[in-house]
Design a protein around this motif. Structure first.
Motif, PDB file in Angstrom:
ATOM      1  N   LEU A  92      45.867  38.415  14.426  1.00 40.30           N
ATOM      2  CA  LEU A  92      44.738  38.389  13.512  1.00 40.30           C
ATOM      3  C   LEU A  92      45.171  38.730  12.092  1.00 40.30           C
ATOM      4  CD1 LEU A  92      41.717  38.302  12.768  1.00 40.30           C
ATOM      5  CD2 LEU A  92      41.567  40.684  13.544  1.00 40.30           C
ATOM      6  N   SER A  93      44.760  37.897  11.157  1.00 37.23           N
ATOM      7  CA  SER A  93      44.912  38.156   9.731  1.00 37.23           C
ATOM      8  C   SER A  93      43.547  38.039   9.087  1.00 37.23           C
ATOM      9  CB  SER A  93      45.879  37.146   9.106  1.00 37.23           C
ATOM     10  OG  SER A  93      45.922  37.284   7.700  1.00 37.23           O
ATOM     11  N   VAL A  94      43.270  38.874   8.111  1.00 33.01           N
ATOM     12  CA  VAL A  94      41.997  38.826   7.405  1.00 33.01           C
ATOM     13  C   VAL A  94      42.243  38.350   5.980  1.00 33.01           C
ATOM     14  CG1 VAL A  94      40.031  40.143   6.538  1.00 33.01           C
ATOM     15  CG2 VAL A  94      40.930  40.598   8.823  1.00 33.01           C
ATOM     16  N   ASN A  95      41.633  37.234   5.646  1.00 36.10           N
ATOM     17  CA  ASN A  95      41.770  36.718   4.294  1.00 36.10           C
ATOM     18  C   ASN A  95      41.034  37.614   3.313  1.00 36.10           C
ATOM     19  OD1 ASN A  95      40.832  34.814   1.941  1.00 36.10           O
ATOM     20  ND2 ASN A  95      42.550  33.766   2.920  1.00 36.10           N
ATOM     21  N   GLN A  96      41.620  37.791   2.163  1.00 31.90           N
ATOM     22  CA  GLN A  96      41.079  38.676   1.138  1.00 31.90           C
ATOM     23  C   GLN A  96      39.649  38.315   0.747  1.00 31.90           C
ATOM     24  OE1 GLN A  96      43.533  38.641  -2.350  1.00 31.90           O
ATOM     25  NE2 GLN A  96      42.650  40.508  -3.185  1.00 31.90           N
ATOM     26  N   MET A  97      39.309  37.026   0.790  1.00 35.37           N
ATOM     27  CA  MET A  97      37.967  36.618   0.388  1.00 35.37           C
ATOM     28  C   MET A  97      36.902  37.099   1.359  1.00 35.37           C
ATOM     29  SD  MET A  97      37.954  35.202  -2.531  1.00 35.37           S
ATOM     30  CE  MET A  97      36.368  34.369  -2.595  1.00 35.37           C
ATOM     31  N   ALA A 143      54.869  17.804  15.606  1.00 35.90           N
ATOM     32  CA  ALA A 143      55.797  17.648  14.492  1.00 35.90           C
ATOM     33  C   ALA A 143      56.100  18.965  13.782  1.00 35.90           C
ATOM     34  CB  ALA A 143      55.219  16.653  13.485  1.00 35.90           C
ATOM     35  N   GLY A 144      55.550  20.070  14.290  1.00 37.99           N
ATOM     36  CA  GLY A 144      55.783  21.361  13.644  1.00 37.99           C
ATOM     37  C   GLY A 144      55.116  21.471  12.291  1.00 37.99           C
ATOM     38  N   ARG A 145      53.946  20.866  12.157  1.00 36.11           N
ATOM     39  CA  ARG A 145      53.284  20.830  10.848  1.00 36.11           C
ATOM     40  C   ARG A 145      52.011  21.676  10.770  1.00 36.11           C
ATOM     41  NH1 ARG A 145      55.528  16.975   7.385  1.00 36.11           N
ATOM     42  NH2 ARG A 145      56.851  15.434   8.423  1.00 36.11           N
ATOM     43  N   ILE A 146      51.700  22.486  11.775  1.00 37.46           N
ATOM     44  CA  ILE A 146      50.574  23.409  11.625  1.00 37.46           C
ATOM     45  C   ILE A 146      51.112  24.648  10.917  1.00 37.46           C
ATOM     46  CG2 ILE A 146      48.765  24.737  12.763  1.00 37.46           C
ATOM     47  CD1 ILE A 146      48.942  22.823  15.119  1.00 37.46           C
ATOM     48  N   HIS A 147      50.834  24.739   9.636  1.00 42.29           N
ATOM     49  CA  HIS A 147      51.372  25.837   8.836  1.00 42.29           C
ATOM     50  C   HIS A 147      50.388  26.987   8.669  1.00 42.29           C
ATOM     51  CE1 HIS A 147      54.789  23.454   8.360  1.00 42.29           C
ATOM     52  NE2 HIS A 147      54.664  23.016   7.130  1.00 42.29           N
ATOM     53  N   ALA A 148      49.117  26.750   8.997  1.00 35.86           N
ATOM     54  CA  ALA A 148      48.120  27.824   8.919  1.00 35.86           C
ATOM     55  C   ALA A 148      46.932  27.454   9.791  1.00 35.86           C
ATOM     56  CB  ALA A 148      47.658  28.040   7.478  1.00 35.86           C
ATOM     57  N   PHE A 149      46.286  28.493  10.331  1.00 32.84           N
ATOM     58  CA  PHE A 149      45.081  28.311  11.140  1.00 32.84           C
ATOM     59  C   PHE A 149      44.066  29.334  10.687  1.00 32.84           C
ATOM     60  CE2 PHE A 149      42.946  29.179  15.433  1.00 32.84           C
ATOM     61  CZ  PHE A 149      42.013  28.161  15.255  1.00 32.84           C
ATOM     62  N   GLN A 150      42.890  28.856  10.256  1.00 36.16           N
ATOM     63  CA  GLN A 150      41.868  29.731   9.706  1.00 36.16           C
ATOM     64  C   GLN A 150      40.551  29.548  10.449  1.00 36.16           C
ATOM     65  OE1 GLN A 150      42.063  28.419   5.564  1.00 36.16           O
ATOM     66  NE2 GLN A 150      43.311  30.197   5.044  1.00 36.16           N
ATOM     67  N   LEU A 151      39.792  30.643  10.511  1.00 36.41           N
ATOM     68  CA  LEU A 151      38.516  30.657  11.230  1.00 36.41           C
ATOM     69  C   LEU A 151      37.365  31.002  10.298  1.00 36.41           C
ATOM     70  CD1 LEU A 151      39.454  32.751  14.409  1.00 36.41           C
ATOM     71  CD2 LEU A 151      39.377  30.258  14.236  1.00 36.41           C
ATOM     72  N   ALA A 152      36.267  30.294  10.480  1.00 36.94           N
ATOM     73  CA  ALA A 152      34.968  30.654   9.922  1.00 36.94           C
ATOM     74  C   ALA A 152      33.942  29.898  10.739  1.00 36.94           C
ATOM     75  CB  ALA A 152      34.862  30.287   8.448  1.00 36.94           C
ATOM     76  N   ASP A 153      32.731  30.408  10.791  1.00 33.88           N
ATOM     77  CA  ASP A 153      31.686  29.756  11.562  1.00 33.88           C
ATOM     78  C   ASP A 153      30.783  28.946  10.640  1.00 33.88           C
ATOM     79  OD1 ASP A 153      30.325  29.047  13.872  1.00 33.88           O
ATOM     80  OD2 ASP A 153      30.197  31.108  14.607  1.00 33.88           O
ATOM     81  N   TRP A 154      30.050  27.996  11.245  1.00 35.07           N
ATOM     82  CA  TRP A 154      29.143  27.111  10.503  1.00 35.07           C
ATOM     83  C   TRP A 154      27.712  27.526  10.793  1.00 35.07           C
ATOM     84  CZ3 TRP A 154      30.205  22.857   7.288  1.00 35.07           C
ATOM     85  CH2 TRP A 154      29.097  22.096   6.918  1.00 35.07           C
ATOM     86  N   VAL A 204      41.053  34.901   9.355  1.00 34.68           N
ATOM     87  CA  VAL A 204      39.599  34.775   9.181  1.00 34.68           C
ATOM     88  C   VAL A 204      39.303  34.735   7.687  1.00 34.68           C
ATOM     89  CG1 VAL A 204      37.345  35.794   9.625  1.00 34.68           C
ATOM     90  CG2 VAL A 204      39.166  36.011  11.332  1.00 34.68           C
ATOM     91  N   GLU A 205      38.751  33.613   7.246  1.00 36.87           N
ATOM     92  CA  GLU A 205      38.463  33.415   5.823  1.00 36.87           C
ATOM     93  C   GLU A 205      36.983  33.090   5.667  1.00 36.87           C
ATOM     94  OE1 GLU A 205      40.625  31.036   2.268  1.00 36.87           O
ATOM     95  OE2 GLU A 205      39.654  29.772   3.780  1.00 36.87           O
ATOM     96  N   LEU A 206      36.222  34.050   5.127  1.00 38.74           N
ATOM     97  CA  LEU A 206      34.776  33.894   4.996  1.00 38.74           C
ATOM     98  C   LEU A 206      34.363  33.991   3.532  1.00 38.74           C
ATOM     99  CD1 LEU A 206      33.678  36.281   7.905  1.00 38.74           C
ATOM    100  CD2 LEU A 206      34.238  33.844   8.036  1.00 38.74           C
ATOM    101  N   PHE A 207      33.612  33.002   3.079  1.00 40.44           N
ATOM    102  CA  PHE A 207      32.953  33.061   1.773  1.00 40.44           C
ATOM    103  C   PHE A 207      31.474  33.246   2.070  1.00 40.44           C
ATOM    104  CE2 PHE A 207      36.821  30.898   1.125  1.00 40.44           C
ATOM    105  CZ  PHE A 207      37.124  30.788  -0.228  1.00 40.44           C
ATOM    106  N   ASN A 208      30.962  34.438   1.843  1.00 38.39           N
ATOM    107  CA  ASN A 208      29.612  34.725   2.307  1.00 38.39           C
ATOM    108  C   ASN A 208      28.987  35.805   1.428  1.00 38.39           C
ATOM    109  OD1 ASN A 208      27.523  36.184   3.980  1.00 38.39           O
ATOM    110  ND2 ASN A 208      28.013  34.523   5.402  1.00 38.39           N
ATOM    111  N   GLU A 209      27.968  35.425   0.683  1.00 41.00           N
ATOM    112  CA  GLU A 209      27.353  36.355  -0.274  1.00 41.00           C
ATOM    113  C   GLU A 209      26.787  37.588   0.423  1.00 41.00           C
ATOM    114  OE1 GLU A 209      27.344  36.121  -3.480  1.00 41.00           O
ATOM    115  OE2 GLU A 209      27.851  34.034  -3.919  1.00 41.00           O
ATOM    116  N   GLU A 210      26.182  37.391   1.592  1.00 38.54           N
ATOM    117  CA  GLU A 210      25.586  38.541   2.288  1.00 38.54           C
ATOM    118  C   GLU A 210      26.659  39.526   2.719  1.00 38.54           C
ATOM    119  OE1 GLU A 210      24.413  41.152   5.351  1.00 38.54           O
ATOM    120  OE2 GLU A 210      25.666  39.404   5.804  1.00 38.54           O
ATOM    121  N   LEU A 211      27.772  39.017   3.217  1.00 37.60           N
ATOM    122  CA  LEU A 211      28.861  39.915   3.612  1.00 37.60           C
ATOM    123  C   LEU A 211      29.410  40.677   2.415  1.00 37.60           C
ATOM    124  CD1 LEU A 211      30.899  37.727   6.152  1.00 37.60           C
ATOM    125  CD2 LEU A 211      29.279  39.566   6.669  1.00 37.60           C
TER     126      LEU A 211
END
Length: 281
Positions: A10-15, A200-211, A251-258
């Protein structure tokens, strides 16, 4: 340190917790057992790139990605040179921070045109300049496709297939893709493209957010907390795992309420939601 440390990947994106300063973020991660962080250039520059790198090292944190480079679609020669210069700087900043991955958002259509294909080709032209420079500094470029609603103003690369078509013009160690659930969950071809990228070894990042719906005005800050929306997050993790990806899950969330809440509380909640909706492995 948390008595029940966060999952290792788990990594938490600064945003996600942008209300926290860099020192506060480092301290909160230590308290929550989070070992990885994704950083953004603007707050890092304000703090000082070298100082931020030292803070992360001293805090035992791995910088999993730096956001963001890109915006490479301008057709004006002066604007294109400015964009290349900014991306060279972003690559240097990523190298200083010790992250191997710079996220690229391609940019939208220039004001002077409506040619999507031409805009994507200008991204490829820029990658031909940037990819070798990044490789010399130990940094990979990760093209991030954004949801099609952003195609006009932010990102002419809307699908993983389009991102891979660009990336595959370059060595896998130089250019790959970022898989972000918020942007690809709607695309029934995306699982096959994840398999293509993984082979091909090309997944360089995996990020999560919900819709979640309704989307807010402007749509940019509509990323939902894990479990609050319609995306089967565990299934997407299984897709990238099956493709051979074993790297960080950010986990990268752009969310005003959060952002109005206590950042430490949000970080703790994010860890809990990750365990519940994604898993520990």
């Amino acid at each position: 340190m948390s008595a029940d440390p966060a999952p290792e990947r788990l990594s938490v994106n600064q945003m996600t917790v942008k209300q926290l300063s860099l020192p506060e973020l480092a301290e909160a991660c230590a308290e929550s057992g989070v070992r990885g962080v994704g950083l953004w250039r603007e707050p890092v520059r304000r703090y000082g790139v070298e100082a931020a790198a030292k803070l992360m090292r001293d805090s035992g944190l791995t910088v999993t990605t730096l956001c963001r480079g890109g915006f490479l679609t301008a057709d004006d020669p002066v604007e294109r040179q400015e964009a290349l210069g900014d991306n060279h700087a972003a690559i240097d900043e990523a190298a200083t921070l010790g992250t191997g991955t710079l996220i690229l958002v391609s940019g939208g259509l220039p004001l002077s045109g409506k040619d999507l294909h031409g805009a994507r080709e200008r991204v490829a032209d820029a990658l031909a300049v940037l990819a070798p420079y990044a490789a010399d500094r130990g940094v990979r470029l990760a093209i991030e496709p954004l949801h099609p609603m952003y195609a006009a103003d932010r990102c002419v690369v809307s699908t993983l297939a389009q991102a891979l078509d660009l990336a595959e013009r370059f060595p896998a160690g130089q250019v790959g893709v970022a898989v972000d659930t918020y942007h690809v969950w709607w695309d029934d071809r995306a699982p096959a493209q994840i398999a293509r990228a993984g082979a091909a070894g090309r997944i360089h990042a995996f990020q999560l957010a919900d819709w979640t719906v309704p989307l807010p005005a402007g749509v940019l800050n509509g990323r939902g907390q894990l479990g609050d929306g319609t995306i089967d997050l565990r299934a997407w993790k299984e897709h990238v795992d099956a493709a051979g990806y074993t790297g960080p899950i950010e986990v990268e969330l752009f969310n005003e309420e959060l952002w109005t809440r206590d950042g430490r509380e949000v970080l703790t909640e994010t860890v809990e939601r990750y365990v519940t909706h994604v898993g520990r492995r």
